[in-house]
Scaffold this motif. Sequence first.
Motif, PDB file in Angstrom:
ATOM      1  N   ILE A 179       0.844  -1.202   0.000  1.00 44.02           N
ATOM      2  CA  ILE A 179       0.000   0.000   0.000  1.00 44.02           C
ATOM      3  C   ILE A 179       0.876   1.247   0.000  1.00 44.02           C
ATOM      4  O   ILE A 179       0.631   2.189  -0.752  1.00 44.02           O
ATOM      5  CB  ILE A 179      -0.965  -0.011   1.204  1.00 44.02           C
ATOM      6  N   LYS A 180       1.921   1.236   0.814  1.00 42.87           N
ATOM      7  CA  LYS A 180       2.823   2.392   0.875  1.00 42.87           C
ATOM      8  C   LYS A 180       3.499   2.617  -0.480  1.00 42.87           C
ATOM      9  O   LYS A 180       3.656   3.755  -0.926  1.00 42.87           O
ATOM     10  CB  LYS A 180       3.864   2.197   1.972  1.00 42.87           C
ATOM     11  N   TYR A 181       3.904   1.533  -1.136  1.00 44.57           N
ATOM     12  CA  TYR A 181       4.522   1.648  -2.455  1.00 44.57           C
ATOM     13  C   TYR A 181       3.577   2.340  -3.441  1.00 44.57           C
ATOM     14  O   TYR A 181       3.969   3.293  -4.116  1.00 44.57           O
ATOM     15  CB  TYR A 181       4.912   0.264  -2.992  1.00 44.57           C
ATOM     16  N   TRP A 182       2.335   1.855  -3.530  1.00 47.03           N
ATOM     17  CA  TRP A 182       1.380   2.434  -4.478  1.00 47.03           C
ATOM     18  C   TRP A 182       1.074   3.882  -4.133  1.00 47.03           C
ATOM     19  O   TRP A 182       0.981   4.733  -5.015  1.00 47.03           O
ATOM     20  CB  TRP A 182       0.096   1.608  -4.539  1.00 47.03           C
ATOM     21  N   GLU A 183       0.936   4.169  -2.854  1.00 46.48           N
ATOM     22  CA  GLU A 183       0.638   5.540  -2.423  1.00 46.48           C
ATOM     23  C   GLU A 183       1.795   6.489  -2.742  1.00 46.48           C
ATOM     24  O   GLU A 183       1.593   7.580  -3.264  1.00 46.48           O
ATOM     25  CB  GLU A 183       0.347   5.535  -0.921  1.00 46.48           C
ATOM     26  N   LYS A 198      -2.485   3.795  -9.872  1.00 46.12           N
ATOM     27  CA  LYS A 198      -1.671   3.417  -8.717  1.00 46.12           C
ATOM     28  C   LYS A 198      -2.427   3.545  -7.403  1.00 46.12           C
ATOM     29  O   LYS A 198      -2.317   2.671  -6.530  1.00 46.12           O
ATOM     30  CB  LYS A 198      -0.376   4.233  -8.690  1.00 46.12           C
ATOM     31  N   GLY A 238      -3.399   0.471  -4.771  1.00 49.07           N
ATOM     32  CA  GLY A 238      -3.228   0.470  -3.320  1.00 49.07           C
ATOM     33  C   GLY A 238      -4.516   0.090  -2.614  1.00 49.07           C
ATOM     34  O   GLY A 238      -4.509  -0.665  -1.633  1.00 49.07           O
ATOM     35  N   LYS A 255      -5.455  -3.099  -0.144  1.00 49.50           N
ATOM     36  CA  LYS A 255      -6.116  -2.888   1.148  1.00 49.50           C
ATOM     37  C   LYS A 255      -7.385  -3.725   1.266  1.00 49.50           C
ATOM     38  O   LYS A 255      -7.650  -4.321   2.303  1.00 49.50           O
ATOM     39  CB  LYS A 255      -6.446  -1.399   1.324  1.00 49.50           C
ATOM     40  N   LEU A 263      -7.692   5.404   1.482  1.00 52.05           N
ATOM     41  CA  LEU A 263      -6.502   4.594   1.753  1.00 52.05           C
ATOM     42  C   LEU A 263      -6.035   4.718   3.188  1.00 52.05           C
ATOM     43  O   LEU A 263      -5.342   3.864   3.705  1.00 52.05           O
ATOM     44  CB  LEU A 263      -5.386   5.007   0.791  1.00 52.05           C
TER      45      LEU A 263
END
Length: 132
Positions: free
Chosen positions: A10-14, A46, A50, A54, A131
């Motif tokens: 999730i952090k990567y996509w965000e 992107k 994420g 989730k 998110l």
Amino acid sequence: MTEKEIKNAIKYWETTARRDYDTMLGLFKIERYPESLFFGHVVLEKILKGLVVKETAEQSPYTHDLVKLAKLANIDFSKEEIVFLNDVNEFNIRARYPEQKFEFYKKSTLKYTKENLNKIKSMYKNLCQKLK
């Protein structure tokens, strides 16, 4: 996926969506309208990926289809928003034939780009809130 893997994905996509958001704005500023719209597609793709992670606790599929991603993320978009996502799918021009690209370039006027980027920005900000 483990809880840590989910959090990292999730952090990567965000993070990459935020970086591409800045690129989208920068391209608009230098009047690269088609490219700015392309990055608008990437930004929504992107952030939706994420949200898929989730929602499903699985890696997001390899797709650029924003409507498919929205369904997988279980987001309740209005019919108007779904139509808009389908329109934004057309901005993904990287692999298109030259004549399709040229038509898209002609269509990408200041007014057209500004209107679409405003909608993309609004949708992006709303999706970022989901998110959290």
